[in-house]
Structure formats: C-alpha cells, structure tokens
Design a protein around this motif. Structure first.
Motif, PDB file in Angstrom:
ATOM      1  N   PHE A 188     -14.816 -25.677 -19.097  1.00  0.00           N
ATOM      2  CA  PHE A 188     -15.772 -24.913 -18.305  1.00  0.00           C
ATOM      3  C   PHE A 188     -17.147 -24.883 -18.984  1.00  0.00           C
ATOM      4  N   ALA A 210      -9.311 -24.368 -21.181  1.00  0.00           N
ATOM      5  CA  ALA A 210     -10.112 -23.977 -20.017  1.00  0.00           C
ATOM      6  C   ALA A 210     -11.551 -23.660 -20.426  1.00  0.00           C
ATOM      7  N   ALA A 245      -5.660 -19.408 -14.799  1.00  0.00           N
ATOM      8  CA  ALA A 245      -4.867 -20.642 -14.798  1.00  0.00           C
ATOM      9  C   ALA A 245      -4.493 -21.054 -16.217  1.00  0.00           C
ATOM     10  N   GLY A 246      -5.452 -20.956 -17.141  1.00  0.00           N
ATOM     11  CA  GLY A 246      -5.171 -21.332 -18.523  1.00  0.00           C
ATOM     12  C   GLY A 246      -4.127 -20.448 -19.160  1.00  0.00           C
ATOM     13  N   TRP A 270     -10.417 -19.943 -13.896  1.00  0.00           N
ATOM     14  CA  TRP A 270     -10.072 -20.857 -14.979  1.00  0.00           C
ATOM     15  C   TRP A 270      -9.241 -20.134 -16.038  1.00  0.00           C
ATOM     16  N   ASP A 273     -17.272 -17.043 -12.339  1.00  0.00           N
ATOM     17  CA  ASP A 273     -16.713 -18.357 -12.004  1.00  0.00           C
ATOM     18  C   ASP A 273     -15.581 -18.740 -12.953  1.00  0.00           C
ATOM     19  N   PHE A 274     -15.640 -18.247 -14.188  1.00  0.00           N
ATOM     20  CA  PHE A 274     -14.621 -18.618 -15.168  1.00  0.00           C
ATOM     21  C   PHE A 274     -13.315 -17.858 -14.959  1.00  0.00           C
ATOM     22  N   SER A 331     -19.023 -28.063 -18.614  1.00  0.00           N
ATOM     23  CA  SER A 331     -19.524 -28.262 -17.250  1.00  0.00           C
ATOM     24  C   SER A 331     -20.769 -27.437 -16.981  1.00  0.00           C
TER      25      SER A 331
END
Length: 282
Positions: A125, A121, A75-76, A72, A68-69, A128
């Motif tokens: 993450f 990121a 994008a980071g 992220w 899932d990361f 969360s």
C-alpha cells in the motif's frame, strides 16, 4: 495441588463466548473484539497522521490514506493470521482436511502470521501511495494495542490459551481445563503487557519524544515490546496441545517465532536515524 490452592482460586465468571444468537447467526465476543480493535485503531491512526507537530511538520500520510488502508489491513490480518496458524501450529491436520482452512469460525489465528500479513499489506500500500512503509508501520503499530488487549480478553472468555497450574491468589479455575485446578490467566497477562502497557509506551514515544519523525522507530519498539511480552508469558502459558513443548520441555513455538520479531525490531530502531524524517515542512 491441595485444598489450600482451591481456596485461593478465582472461579471463572461463566461468560458465554456467544453474545446472542439469531437462528444460525451468532455474535461472538471474539469477533466483536476484532471489529472494535480495528475500528479503534482506524480512528487512532487517523488522529496520529493528522497531528502535524508529531511529525515535525506534516505527515506525508493523509487521513484519507488510512481510510483506504483499512480494507488492506483487515485482509492482511485475517489471511496472514490464518495462514500462519495453519503453517506453524497445525499443518498436518489441515493437510488431511484442507476445507478446514476456510472455517475461521472454528478458531485458529496466529498473531505472528497476522503481523506478517499486515506488514506485506503495508509495504504494497505504501509503495502504491509513494510514502515510506516504515512510517505507515509506525502509525499502525502505535494504534493496535487496544485491539490486542480486547482480543486477549476474548481469548479469556473463550477459555483458550490459559496457563499452567498456579497457587497464586489470582489463579482462575477454567471449566474447560477439566481438572478443576487454578491456572494462570495468561490471556489477561498478555492483554495487559502486549496490549495496554505497550500501547501507553508507544504513546509516550510518539507524543513525548517525537519518534514518529524517524521512520521505523515506533514500529521497531512495538516489535521488541511484543516479543518480550510474549516470551515472558509463554513461561506460564500452556503450549498448543498439538505441538507441546520443543527441545526438551520448556521452549514453545510462540518463543521461537518471537525471537526474529525482536531482532527485526532492534534493527528497525537502530537504523531509524538513517532514514529520511517522516515529516515534511507544513
């Protein structure tokens, strides 16, 4: 620089930055290096979190969390790397033509910016998901060395970020330099130091000394190792032409940005013993 230097030099192998092109679409070594590095890091990070003994039990991070990361992380890296380059290396040019900021295919990425982007990121993450951002940082830091190595090899193929003139026998004549003089292949120096060597040092820390049990230690070691490697190579690498040298002719922006990275890394290692162990009983 006389003829004896030319005799000792290595000719640039003439690699084309474009692997192949179909119409307006082109596959470049630089892009392939990014993809290969991210995919290797993804696989290696999943292997680390699945290896319970490295954590003194079981990692609180699951392989599915790494899956899932991934978006992220991408994008980071891309957003942070681009924004960092714009802010630190060529702000005035991008202010004159802001549309150039989105033209990633024209080059211009900052490692320090990408590092900041992926750290943000990781913090968001990890919060969360309810586990320590330091543990996630340890995993990602231990996994990114091969990607750094491949990226620097792509810089070499692109004939960018090369070094000063040298009379060492491994000096390379880069056609892009325009002067025919042998130069330090500083891209390869960085790839070997901050990529391969640092990867194996972190491998020893994770697998030989069990440092994943102390959140932040491996990540801090990565920051220190990268900063030292970057500062050393900056002494033989040419600075970005739009910036040049700072403070009288030896200091570079790469050195300046690496100092706080080194200090943060020291802090992370020094305080790792004070954090809760990353592993939980199996």
């Amino acid at each position: 620089m006389g003829p004896e230097i030319q005799m000792a030099a290595i000719a640039f192998p003439g690699l084309d930055p474009v692997i192949f092109k179909i119409g307006p679409l082109a596959l470049r070594w630089y892009g392939l290096a990014y993809v290969a590095g991210i995919l290797f890091g993804w696989w290696y990070a999943k292997a680390l979190v699945a290896n319970g003994p490295l954590w003194g039990g079981a990692s609180r991070i699951l392989p599915s969390d790494i899956d899932d990361f991934l978006l992220w992380a991408v994008a980071g890296i891309i957003l942070g790397g681009r924004i960092g380059y714009v802010l630190f290396y060529d702000l005035s040019a991008y202010l004159e033509n802001p549309l150039r900021i989105a033209m990633l295919w024209q080059g211009g990425m900052s490692f320090h910016g990408g590092l900041a982007g992926i750290i943000v990121a990781m913090i968001l993450f990890a919060r969360s998901r309810g586990f320590s951002p330091f543990s996630l940082f340890d995993v990602i830091a231990a996994s990114c060395g091969i990607g750094l190595f491949l990226g620097r090899c792509a810089n070499f193929i692109n004939q960018e970020l090369f070094g000063k003139v040298t009379d060492l026998p491994w000096g390379v004549v880069f056609p892009a330099s325009g002067d025919g003089l042998p130069r330090h292949p500083s891209q390869l120096y960085e790839g070997l130091l901050e990529g391969l060597l640092l990867f194996f040092v972190l491998r020893i820390l994770t697998h030989g000394f069990g440092k994943l049990r102390f959140p932040g230690f491996v990540g801090g070691a990565f920051l220190c190792g990268y900063a030292v490697s970057r500062i050393l190579v900056e002494f033989v690498r040419l600075p970005d032409p739009q910036l040049g040298y700072l403070l009288g002719g030896w200091l570079t922006m790469g050195m300046v940005l690496s100092v706080p990275v080194f200090l943060i890394g020291l802090w992370a290692m020094a305080t790792a013993q004070n954090r809760a162990p990353a592993g939980i009983p199996a």
